[in-house]
Motif scaffolding. Structure first.
Motif, short mmCIF file in Angstrom:
data_model
loop_
_atom_site.label_atom_id
_atom_site.label_comp_id
_atom_site.label_asym_id
_atom_site.label_seq_id
_atom_site.Cartn_x
_atom_site.Cartn_y
_atom_site.Cartn_z
N THR A 281 1.12 -1.42 -0.23
CA THR A 281 -0.02 -0.31 -0.20
C THR A 281 0.63 1.57 -0.13
O THR A 281 0.42 1.92 -1.01
CB THR A 281 -0.88 -0.15 1.77
OG1 THR A 281 -1.65 -0.74 1.19
CG2 THR A 281 -2.13 1.43 1.38
N SER B 247 5.35 -6.73 -2.20
CA SER B 247 5.59 -6.67 -0.87
C SER B 247 5.39 -7.86 -0.48
O SER B 247 5.26 -9.38 -1.01
CB SER B 247 3.39 -6.45 -0.17
OG SER B 247 3.39 -7.28 1.19
N LYS C 124 2.96 -11.26 0.70
CA LYS C 124 3.04 -11.97 -0.14
C LYS C 124 3.50 -12.70 -1.34
O LYS C 124 3.71 -14.10 -2.27
CB LYS C 124 2.50 -11.09 -1.77
CG LYS C 124 1.15 -10.41 -1.07
CD LYS C 124 -0.15 -10.10 -0.38
CE LYS C 124 -0.84 -9.56 0.21
NZ LYS C 124 -2.28 -9.38 -0.15
#
Ligand code: PLP
Length: 402
Positions: A73, A200, A203
């Motif tokens: 994010t 990220s 993951k």
């Protein structure tokens, strides 16, 4: 009881080798990588090693193109806001209707509160981007395109290289949210038109709370976090050293396992998909089937509720995700399924199974054995289902006057 973790697009288990690599950096090597003394030097060197591993995984030209962040994010927000700040005269953004909320919510905010015009490019029934609409939206008023590499719900892979080249022709910066793609499919940023790419850690079998932004050398950039000189002044704040070192090891392992991801994991996913579809009538797979991540399948089971399926799957040790967003008490189908125009009665009963290199044949066998009876059980309770299969919803609910 056998269990099956089929929710790797939500998060993955930290690989034991990743954890082992991280552990000394909590204790013996605790120094601040910015410190001049040897304590800092040890961690600093390891941090730079991690940067090199991420560089290799991305096929990037220089390790300086990797900026560590706190998550996917943050990487997405950094990329988009940087482009807007670097090109203040351009007041438009292009994205897609099926982005993760990390991008969509930010774009909606910029539209509502900062006066930007946002073009949300639609997709077709297979989840493919409508290229004519994309081409129409490109202009020298656009500062940045942010379109995901692969969709988190269906696994559909977008033609980001083509999209990036088209953006480049108009002098537009191209960012891609590759959070679901990195570690699953090979990347080659050296020969790419992409300017910025988000990833990220959690993951790809690294811990939560660490991510990275790839920033092509020479790309105009404005930092999101200002403060200290960490990350060459591009992301202030003392680095999450252990997390970054974990991400470095995870990147090294992802590269080692890449071939398996695209052979073994794909075979397991295909077997799971076929095993379920052949036993369950009125079920189908969503997305652009030939162009999908090797680990993801989104299956719609018509005439039942995804939440009920998840609950019963969970009772037999199977972890998956539904295609609904449980917001304010209403179980609306996800924005991705709605954008693909999946019929209401199918979108509601959509389940995402996402595998990883840790998935096994035994897990797949368990899911294939357990899912069909659960679907049959729920359909027996469904108002849309009769003794001989689905009933016409209109007939079922229209009032009967004797
Ligand atoms: N983008 C995509 C496509 C994702 O799937 C996710 C997480 O699910 C994110 C962004 C957000 O990543 P993070 O949880 O690291 O902030």
């Amino acid at each position: 009881m056998t269990t099956a973790y089929m929710d790797n697009n939500a998060t993955t288990r930290v690989d034991p080798l990743v954890l082992e690599t991280m552990l000394p950096y909590f204790s013996e090597h605790f120094g601040n990588p910015s410190s001049m003394h040897s304590f800092g030097g040890d961690t600093g060197k390891r941090l730079e090693w991690a940067r090199g591993e991420v560089q290799k995984l991305l096929g990037a030209e220089h390790d300086s193109e990797v900026i560590f962040t706190s998550c996917g994010t943050e990487s997405d927000a950094t990329a988009i806001l940087s482009a807007l700040a670097a090109f203040p005269e351009r007041r438009e953004i292009i994205t897609s209707v099926v982005e993760h909320p990390a991008v969509l919510t930010l774009c909606e905010h910029l539209e509502r509160h900062e006066g930007y015009t946002v073009h949300y490019i639609p997709v077709d029934k297979e989840g493919r981007l409508q290229m004519d609409r994309y081409a129409e939206a490109l202009s020298d008023r656009v500062a940045v395109v942010s379109i995901m590499f692969a969709n988190n719900e269906t696994g559909t892979i977008f033609p980001v290289e083509t999209l990036a080249r088209m953006a480049k022709e108009k002098g537009i910066l191209f960012h891609t949210d590759a959070v679901q793609a990195v570690g699953k499919i090979p990347l080659n940023m050296r020969d790419s038109a992409i300017d910025m790419l988000s990833l990220s850690g959690h993951k790809l079998h690294a811990p939560k709370g660490v991510g990275a932004l790839y920033l092509r050398r020479g790309t105009r950039f404005r930092p999101f976090l200002r403060g200290g000189h960490q990350e060459r002044g591009r992301r202030a704040g003392t680095e999450n050293t252990t997390g970054i070192i974990g991400l470095g090891k995870a990147a090294e392992l992802a590269l080692e396992h890449m071939a398996w991801e695209n052979s073994g994991v794909r075979r397991l996913r295909d077997r799971l998909e076929a095993g379920i579809l052949e036993q369950v009538p009125y079920s189908f797979v969503n997305g652009d089937l030939p162009n999908r991540l090797p680990n993801t399948t989104s299956i719609s089971f018509e005439y039942i509720e995804g939440e009920a399926i998840l609950l019963l799957l969970s009772r037999v040790g199977i972890a998956a995700s539904s295609g609904s967003a449980c917001t304010s008490g209403s179980l609306e189908p996800s924005h991705v399924l709605r954008a693909m125009d999946i019929p209401y009665t199918a979108a509601h009963g959509t389940i995402r199974f996402s595998l990883s290199r840790e998935s096994t044949d035994a897990e797949v066998d368990w899911v294939i054995a357990q899912t069909p009876p659960i679907i049959a059980q729920l359909r027996r309770l469904s108002p849309y289902w009769g003794a001989n299969g689905p009933i016409d919803a209109e007939k079922a609910f229209s009032p009967v006057y004797a």
